[in-house]
Scaffold this motif. Structure first.
Motif, short mmCIF file in Angstrom:
data_model
loop_
_atom_site.label_atom_id
_atom_site.label_comp_id
_atom_site.label_asym_id
_atom_site.label_seq_id
_atom_site.Cartn_x
_atom_site.Cartn_y
_atom_site.Cartn_z
N VAL A 56 -58.98 -11.36 40.39
CA VAL A 56 -59.31 -12.21 39.23
C VAL A 56 -59.31 -13.68 39.66
CG1 VAL A 56 -58.50 -13.05 37.01
CG2 VAL A 56 -58.42 -10.61 37.53
N ILE A 57 -60.34 -14.40 39.25
CA ILE A 57 -60.44 -15.84 39.49
C ILE A 57 -60.76 -16.53 38.18
CG2 ILE A 57 -61.82 -17.66 40.59
CD1 ILE A 57 -62.10 -15.91 43.02
N THR A 58 -60.08 -17.63 37.92
CA THR A 58 -60.27 -18.37 36.67
C THR A 58 -60.41 -19.86 36.99
OG1 THR A 58 -58.90 -16.77 35.48
CG2 THR A 58 -59.30 -18.88 34.41
N TYR A 59 -61.32 -20.51 36.27
CA TYR A 59 -61.52 -21.95 36.42
C TYR A 59 -61.38 -22.64 35.07
CZ TYR A 59 -63.63 -20.93 40.97
OH TYR A 59 -63.85 -20.50 42.26
N ALA A 60 -60.88 -23.85 35.10
CA ALA A 60 -60.93 -24.70 33.91
C ALA A 60 -62.40 -25.07 33.65
CB ALA A 60 -60.10 -25.95 34.12
#
Length: 124
Positions: A56-60
């Motif tokens: 899982v990768i998350t960005y603002a």
């Protein structure tokens, strides 16, 4: 115990690029989630990007399509490639790590370990 050492900060002009690195020591469990945060003077520390061991990768929203987070598992090193930098990206950038429990990767409460920070300054 986990130790995190950031490097790669500096001063650039708007539109430029920087690459931050975070060398981590510690167990794979303790570094199951890793992320980058930043804090500008007078502002709260905010999550920039995070990655978990399940991929899982998350960005603002403010950095999406400009920043890329990646992790070299063999070296246990986290990176943040920052492109198209803006003056509002100016801040102290911190690397963080903690066990992966399915939590939001952009919340600082989800991390147990922090680096000392590296300064990023973007001039207009």
């Amino acid at each position: 115990q986990v130790q995190l050492v950031e490097s790669g900060g500096g001063s650039v002009q708007a539109g430029g690029s920087l690459r931050l690195s975070c060398a981590a020591s510690g167990s794979a469990y303790s570094t199951g989630s890793m992320g980058w945060f930043r804090q500008a003077p007078g502002k709260e520390r905010e999550g920039v990007a995070g990655t978990a061991r399940n991929g899982v990768i998350t960005y603002a929203n403010s950095v999406k399509d400009r920043f890329t987070i990646s992790k070299d598992k063999a070296k246990n090193t986290l990176y943040l490639e920052m492109n198209s930098l803006k003056p509002e990206d100016t801040a102290m950038y911190y690397c963080a790590a903690g066990p992966w429990r399915g939590q939001s990767l952009l919340l600082k409460e989800g991390y147990n370990y922090w680096g000392q920070g590296t300064q990023v300054t973007v001039s207009s």
